[in-house]
Design a protein around this motif. Structure first.
Motif, PDB file in Angstrom:
ATOM      1  N   GLY A   1     -15.114   3.948  -8.051  1.00  0.00           N
ATOM      2  CA  GLY A   1     -15.409   2.719  -7.328  1.00  0.00           C
ATOM      3  C   GLY A   1     -14.269   2.141  -6.519  1.00  0.00           C
ATOM      4  O   GLY A   1     -14.400   1.053  -5.953  1.00  0.00           O
ATOM      5  N   TYR A   2     -13.134   2.826  -6.463  1.00  0.00           N
ATOM      6  CA  TYR A   2     -12.010   2.321  -5.666  1.00  0.00           C
ATOM      7  C   TYR A   2     -12.299   2.519  -4.182  1.00  0.00           C
ATOM      8  O   TYR A   2     -12.865   3.532  -3.772  1.00  0.00           O
ATOM      9  N   SER A   3     -11.887   1.548  -3.378  1.00  0.00           N
ATOM     10  CA  SER A   3     -12.051   1.665  -1.930  1.00  0.00           C
ATOM     11  C   SER A   3     -10.936   2.535  -1.364  1.00  0.00           C
ATOM     12  O   SER A   3      -9.898   2.744  -1.999  1.00  0.00           O
ATOM     13  N   LEU A   4     -11.131   3.034  -0.138  1.00  0.00           N
ATOM     14  CA  LEU A   4     -10.099   3.838   0.514  1.00  0.00           C
ATOM     15  C   LEU A   4      -8.814   3.039   0.699  1.00  0.00           C
ATOM     16  O   LEU A   4      -7.708   3.558   0.557  1.00  0.00           O
ATOM     17  N   GLU A   5      -8.977   1.741   1.010  1.00  0.00           N
ATOM     18  CA  GLU A   5      -7.815   0.886   1.202  1.00  0.00           C
ATOM     19  C   GLU A   5      -7.019   0.742  -0.096  1.00  0.00           C
ATOM     20  O   GLU A   5      -5.783   0.798  -0.102  1.00  0.00           O
ATOM     21  N   SER A   6      -7.729   0.571  -1.206  1.00  0.00           N
ATOM     22  CA  SER A   6      -7.052   0.430  -2.500  1.00  0.00           C
ATOM     23  C   SER A   6      -6.321   1.709  -2.879  1.00  0.00           C
ATOM     24  O   SER A   6      -5.200   1.673  -3.399  1.00  0.00           O
ATOM     25  N   ILE A   7      -6.946   2.833  -2.592  1.00  0.00           N
ATOM     26  CA  ILE A   7      -6.331   4.122  -2.900  1.00  0.00           C
ATOM     27  C   ILE A   7      -5.066   4.313  -2.078  1.00  0.00           C
ATOM     28  O   ILE A   7      -4.033   4.748  -2.589  1.00  0.00           O
ATOM     29  N   ASP A   8      -5.150   3.956  -0.786  1.00  0.00           N
ATOM     30  CA  ASP A   8      -3.972   4.080   0.082  1.00  0.00           C
ATOM     31  C   ASP A   8      -2.836   3.185  -0.414  1.00  0.00           C
ATOM     32  O   ASP A   8      -1.667   3.582  -0.383  1.00  0.00           O
ATOM     33  N   ASP A   9      -3.190   1.976  -0.871  1.00  0.00           N
ATOM     34  CA  ASP A   9      -2.171   1.057  -1.381  1.00  0.00           C
ATOM     35  C   ASP A   9      -1.509   1.625  -2.637  1.00  0.00           C
ATOM     36  O   ASP A   9      -0.277   1.558  -2.784  1.00  0.00           O
ATOM     37  N   LEU A  10      -2.301   2.178  -3.531  1.00  0.00           N
ATOM     38  CA  LEU A  10      -1.761   2.760  -4.768  1.00  0.00           C
ATOM     39  C   LEU A  10      -0.828   3.931  -4.467  1.00  0.00           C
ATOM     40  O   LEU A  10       0.216   4.090  -5.097  1.00  0.00           O
ATOM     41  N   GLU A  11      -1.218   4.726  -3.470  1.00  0.00           N
ATOM     42  CA  GLU A  11      -0.374   5.864  -3.094  1.00  0.00           C
ATOM     43  C   GLU A  11       0.929   5.381  -2.463  1.00  0.00           C
ATOM     44  O   GLU A  11       2.012   5.921  -2.757  1.00  0.00           O
ATOM     45  N   ALA A  12       0.829   4.380  -1.627  1.00  0.00           N
ATOM     46  CA  ALA A  12       2.018   3.847  -0.959  1.00  0.00           C
ATOM     47  C   ALA A  12       2.992   3.234  -1.959  1.00  0.00           C
ATOM     48  O   ALA A  12       4.212   3.300  -1.779  1.00  0.00           O
ATOM     49  N   GLU A  13       2.455   2.641  -3.018  1.00  0.00           N
ATOM     50  CA  GLU A  13       3.297   2.011  -4.032  1.00  0.00           C
ATOM     51  C   GLU A  13       3.836   3.014  -5.051  1.00  0.00           C
ATOM     52  O   GLU A  13       4.617   2.657  -5.927  1.00  0.00           O
ATOM     53  N   GLY A  14       3.399   4.290  -4.943  1.00  0.00           N
ATOM     54  CA  GLY A  14       3.876   5.317  -5.864  1.00  0.00           C
ATOM     55  C   GLY A  14       3.173   5.320  -7.205  1.00  0.00           C
ATOM     56  O   GLY A  14       3.619   5.984  -8.145  1.00  0.00           O
ATOM     57  N   VAL A  15       2.067   4.589  -7.292  1.00  0.00           N
ATOM     58  CA  VAL A  15       1.307   4.534  -8.551  1.00  0.00           C
ATOM     59  C   VAL A  15       0.573   5.850  -8.782  1.00  0.00           C
ATOM     60  O   VAL A  15       0.471   6.342  -9.911  1.00  0.00           O
ATOM     61  N   ILE A  16       0.047   6.414  -7.708  1.00  0.00           N
ATOM     62  CA  ILE A  16      -0.668   7.683  -7.786  1.00  0.00           C
ATOM     63  C   ILE A  16      -0.032   8.681  -6.831  1.00  0.00           C
ATOM     64  O   ILE A  16       0.743   8.316  -5.939  1.00  0.00           O
ATOM     65  N   GLN A  17      -0.368   9.946  -7.011  1.00  0.00           N
ATOM     66  CA  GLN A  17       0.092  11.004  -6.118  1.00  0.00           C
ATOM     67  C   GLN A  17      -1.119  11.750  -5.581  1.00  0.00           C
ATOM     68  O   GLN A  17      -1.995  12.145  -6.350  1.00  0.00           O
ATOM     69  N   CYS A  18      -1.178  11.915  -4.279  1.00  0.00           N
ATOM     70  CA  CYS A  18      -2.296  12.615  -3.641  1.00  0.00           C
ATOM     71  C   CYS A  18      -1.756  13.825  -2.879  1.00  0.00           C
ATOM     72  O   CYS A  18      -0.742  13.719  -2.181  1.00  0.00           O
ATOM     73  N   HIS A  19      -2.432  14.930  -3.013  1.00  0.00           N
ATOM     74  CA  HIS A  19      -2.046  16.136  -2.277  1.00  0.00           C
ATOM     75  C   HIS A  19      -2.470  15.971  -0.827  1.00  0.00           C
ATOM     76  O   HIS A  19      -3.488  15.359  -0.513  1.00  0.00           O
ATOM     77  N   LYS A  20      -1.681  16.530   0.093  1.00  0.00           N
ATOM     78  CA  LYS A  20      -1.978  16.368   1.519  1.00  0.00           C
ATOM     79  C   LYS A  20      -3.316  16.959   1.910  1.00  0.00           C
ATOM     80  O   LYS A  20      -3.931  16.535   2.910  1.00  0.00           O
ATOM     81  N   ASN A  21      -3.816  17.943   1.132  1.00  0.00           N
ATOM     82  CA  ASN A  21      -5.089  18.561   1.467  1.00  0.00           C
ATOM     83  C   ASN A  21      -6.235  18.024   0.607  1.00  0.00           C
ATOM     84  O   ASN A  21      -7.298  18.628   0.530  1.00  0.00           O
ATOM     85  N   SER A  22      -5.999  16.908  -0.090  1.00  0.00           N
ATOM     86  CA  SER A  22      -7.052  16.347  -0.945  1.00  0.00           C
ATOM     87  C   SER A  22      -8.215  15.876  -0.069  1.00  0.00           C
ATOM     88  O   SER A  22      -8.037  15.384   1.039  1.00  0.00           O
ATOM     89  N   LYS A  23      -9.415  16.087  -0.610  1.00  0.00           N
ATOM     90  CA  LYS A  23     -10.634  15.752   0.138  1.00  0.00           C
ATOM     91  C   LYS A  23     -11.448  14.726  -0.609  1.00  0.00           C
ATOM     92  O   LYS A  23     -11.416  14.639  -1.823  1.00  0.00           O
ATOM     93  N   LEU A  24     -12.211  13.934   0.164  1.00  0.00           N
ATOM     94  CA  LEU A  24     -13.115  12.967  -0.442  1.00  0.00           C
ATOM     95  C   LEU A  24     -14.549  13.489  -0.347  1.00  0.00           C
ATOM     96  O   LEU A  24     -14.906  14.182   0.584  1.00  0.00           O
TER      97      LEU A  24
END
Length: 218
Positions: free
Chosen positions: A195-218
């Protein structure tokens, strides 16, 4: 196996039953021979490395070859032992089946060091001596037997063992042949499903809370 046993029994009784499958009890049952061997058979009960089947004997051991590789030996029964000593060019008088195991090991150690692993394979491959090469993880998939039996499947990154036992009409399918996931490859997908929004996910990644692979897909 427990389910199969219950199904077979049902065919005669017409009744179902609960199948209790526990790893602890199952392992204990598989270890029956340890207990029997300790009290009635010369298989177990001694300290580590001194029992018949844990390298305590010369005929159940691993030996280093001339090229620094290894051959495994498991010639417990007399008919296999006869094949073993014949392949080694020895006699029962020189290396009796039972005796001073440490001294007999010295004879085998010296003998196996005289040839390379492949040379010993040429001698023992067509016999029932219970002698086999110790293969590395890289060698096992390319061994002629495993190639013929299709024991492994080559994936993009590695070899993967195929399901076994094999069924001729409905063979199993291995799911481990798919490429290994990269770190963070599914992070966005999992969070979106939660249920997380794309904006929330981007914020979490920017803050270093999560790590996303460059080729990750939605």
């Amino acid at each position: 196996m427990g389910i199969l046993l219950a199904l077979i029994e049902r065919s005669t009784s017409g009744k179902g039953q609960i199948v209790d499958a526990s790893m602890v009890e199952g392992t204990a049952y598989l270890g029956t021979w340890f207990y029997r061997g300790k009290n009635t058979l010369p298989l177990w009960g001694q300290e580590r490395g001194r029992n018949v089947l844990d390298s305590g004997t010369h005929f159940y051991e691993v030996y280093k070859t001339k090229d620094g590789r290894y051959m495994s030996v498991g010639a417990l029964e007399p008919q296999f032992y006869d094949e073993l000593i014949a392949g080694l060019g020895l006699t029962l008088e020189e290396v009796p089946h039972f005796g001073d195991f440490e001294e007999l090991k010295k004879i085998f150690t010296k003998k196996f060091a005289e040839k390379t692993r492949d040379e010993w394979c040429q001698i023992f491959d067509s016999t029932d001596a219970c002698v086999a090469p110790v293969l590395t993880l890289e060698e096992a998939p390319t061994h002629p037997h495993n190639i013929e039996q299709k024991t492994f499947t080559k994936t993009e990154d590695f070899y993967s063992p195929n399901p076994h036992p094999k069924l001729s009409r409905t063979p199993g399918e291995s799911h481990s042949t798919k490429p290994l996931p990269r770190t963070g490859e599914h992070t966005k997908q999992v969070l979106r499903n939660l249920g997380y929004s794309l904006e929330s996910i981007d914020d979490l990644e920017a803050e270093g809370v999560i790590q996303c692979h460059k080729n990750s897909k939605l």
